[in-house]
Structures are given as structure tokens and as C-alpha cells.
Motif scaffolding. Structure first.
Motif, PDB file in Angstrom:
ATOM      1  N   ASN A  92       0.812  -1.216   0.000  1.00 23.28           N
ATOM      2  CA  ASN A  92       0.000   0.000   0.000  1.00 23.28           C
ATOM      3  C   ASN A  92       0.844   1.263   0.000  1.00 23.28           C
ATOM      4  O   ASN A  92       0.315   2.357  -0.196  1.00 23.28           O
ATOM      5  N   TRP A 103      -4.885  -0.613  -5.035  1.00 22.58           N
ATOM      6  CA  TRP A 103      -5.427   0.399  -4.124  1.00 22.58           C
ATOM      7  C   TRP A 103      -6.197   1.483  -4.887  1.00 22.58           C
ATOM      8  O   TRP A 103      -7.241   1.950  -4.448  1.00 22.58           O
ATOM      9  N   ARG A 119     -11.383   0.260   1.533  1.00 27.73           N
ATOM     10  CA  ARG A 119      -9.988   0.186   1.098  1.00 27.73           C
ATOM     11  C   ARG A 119      -9.067  -0.046   2.291  1.00 27.73           C
ATOM     12  O   ARG A 119      -8.145  -0.861   2.237  1.00 27.73           O
ATOM     13  N   TYR A 123      -5.399  -3.375   5.653  1.00 26.73           N
ATOM     14  CA  TYR A 123      -4.975  -4.032   6.901  1.00 26.73           C
ATOM     15  C   TYR A 123      -4.966  -5.547   6.709  1.00 26.73           C
ATOM     16  O   TYR A 123      -4.035  -6.243   7.121  1.00 26.73           O
ATOM     17  N   ARG A 136      -1.975  -6.998   4.623  1.00 23.03           N
ATOM     18  CA  ARG A 136      -0.674  -6.944   5.288  1.00 23.03           C
ATOM     19  C   ARG A 136      -0.617  -7.904   6.479  1.00 23.03           C
ATOM     20  O   ARG A 136       0.396  -8.575   6.708  1.00 23.03           O
ATOM     21  N   CYS A 149      -0.539   8.627   4.609  1.00 22.29           N
ATOM     22  CA  CYS A 149      -0.629   7.262   5.133  1.00 22.29           C
ATOM     23  C   CYS A 149       0.192   6.297   4.278  1.00 22.29           C
ATOM     24  O   CYS A 149       1.026   5.558   4.808  1.00 22.29           O
ATOM     25  N   CYS A 200      -1.065   4.945   0.567  1.00 24.03           N
ATOM     26  CA  CYS A 200      -1.582   4.699  -0.788  1.00 24.03           C
ATOM     27  C   CYS A 200      -1.736   6.024  -1.539  1.00 24.03           C
ATOM     28  O   CYS A 200      -1.812   7.099  -0.938  1.00 24.03           O
TER      29      CYS A 200
END
Ligand code: SF4
Length: 196
Positions: free
Chosen positions: A45, A81, A91, A96, A99, A172, A174
Motif C-alpha cells: 500500500n 489500491w 480500502r 490491513y 498486510r 498514510c 496509498c
């Protein structure tokens, strides 16, 4: 990419790490408690690829300083993404879940009984969604998901990252989150310079 030799099955916890600054506080707590940590970086991401590389390089500065073992997969998947449009899963929930699933798979592969993530240090992340995904994946994999709330140490972790000279990102990860950043114009200039 593997940083340092890994010591198979000697670890108490596989700690998924999203970046160096977010690792500072959880690593400090774990080391104080004499936990044996394996750090795992896999964040498709974090986009574009130059940003993914930059965050990984800064994570490596810290793992070397703390003498922590690290396994890193620098995969970057912006198309997933950017094109995400799902009526059931947001999304961020998808982000989360992917990963943490990768972290659980790696823990199973290496025989590590528990996993967690540095995402739990950030007040900007959705803790409930992270804990829900981690707990579900742990149940399916026969692992323990350590859902410790690290957020009280967020500011201290950021201070430590400044002291260590680590790059501290302002979005963050993405590309959609970059577009929402108040600093997006400057970030895009920085990324273009990095890509040259
Ligand atoms: S905003 Fe952050 S958590 Fe949400 S999808 Fe983007 S990178 Fe992932």
C-alpha cells in the motif's frame, strides 16, 4: 530481501512494521520486556515505489541500530489500491487484511507463535479494524494476534524518530491517501525528485 541472518523459530513475536518511526515505541517496549522480535516489512500500500523504498530504508536504519532481525518484501501494488471499489470491504480494511495475512503467513512459515503490527501505535489508523482483521486471521492460522494498544507512546516514538534522523512521512501510504494530504503538492515534488 532479507536483512541480517534470521534465526528460525527463536522468535517470540513477528512484528509487522509499516515504517521506522512507527517501530520506535513498540520495539522499545518489546526490548525492555526481553521479547525476541522478528521485524517483517510488507506494505504494498505504500506508493509509489520510491516512497516504499524510502520507508523501508529508514526502517532498516532503525533495525540495524537496535540489532533487530528483519525480513522485507518491497512489493508495491498501486493499481489494487487505486482501483479498489468493494461494497463490503473498505480500502483500509482490505489494506490491513492483506498486510496482516502476509505477516501471519510468514509467522506460520517460520514457526513463530504470535504476530502483531506497528500500525497499532498510530492514532491515525483504525484500531478496531486492525484488531478485527488480526484476530480473524490469527484464528484461521492458529496463531495469537497481539492487539496491544501502543498509542500512548506515539508522540514519544515520533520524538525518538526525530532524534534518530528518520524520515517521517506526511501521508498514510496509498496514492488515494496522498491526494488527501494537506502537503500533497510538496510531497509530489519530493517524490518526483526521488524518482529522477
Ligand atoms: S489510507 Fe492508509 S490504511 Fe487506508 S488504504 Fe490507504 S494506505 Fe491503507
Amino acid at each position: 530481501m532479507t536483512e541480517h541472518a534470521t534465526k528460525r523459530c527463536e522468535y517470540d513475536l513477528l512484528l509487522h512494521a509499516c515504517c521506522g518511526p512507527c517501530l520506535e515505541w513498540p520495539a522499545q517496549l518489546s526490548l525492555q520486556e526481553k521479547q525476541k522480535l522478528l521485524i517483517y516489512y510488507m506494505n504494498p500500500n505504500i506508493q509509489p515505489a520510491v516512497e516504499n523504498k524510502r520507508r523501508l530504508e529508514n526502517l532498516m536504519i532503525l533495525t540495524r541500530k537496535l540489532d533487530l532481525d528483519l525480513i522485507a518484501d518491497p512489493i508495491c501494488q498501486p493499481e489494487i489500491w487505486q482501483n479498489w471499489d468493494d461494497p463490503v470491504e473498505t480500502r483500509c480494511q482490505m489494506c490491513y487484511g492483506r498486510r496482516l495475512q502476509a505477516a501471519a503467513d510468514k509467522a506460520v512459515e517460520l514457526g513463530i507463535p504470535a504476530f502483531s503490527t506497528t500500525l497499532l501505535v498510530s492514532p491515525w489508523q483504525d484500531r478496531d479494524a486492525i484488531v478485527a482483521a488480526g484476530s480473524r486471521i490469527a484464528r484461521q492460522a492458529g496463531l495469537v494476534f497481539v492487539d496491544r494498544d501502543f498509542r500512548s507512546g506515539y508522540r514519544e516514538g515520533q520524538r525518538m524518530a526525530r532524534e534518530d534522523g528518520l524520515y517521517r512521512q506526511r501521508y498514510c501510504g496509498c496514492l488515494p491517501s496522498l491526494e488527501l494530504s494537506d502537503f500533497k503538492e510538496q510531497i509530489k515534488l519530493d517524490l518526483a525528485a526521488l524518482a529522477e
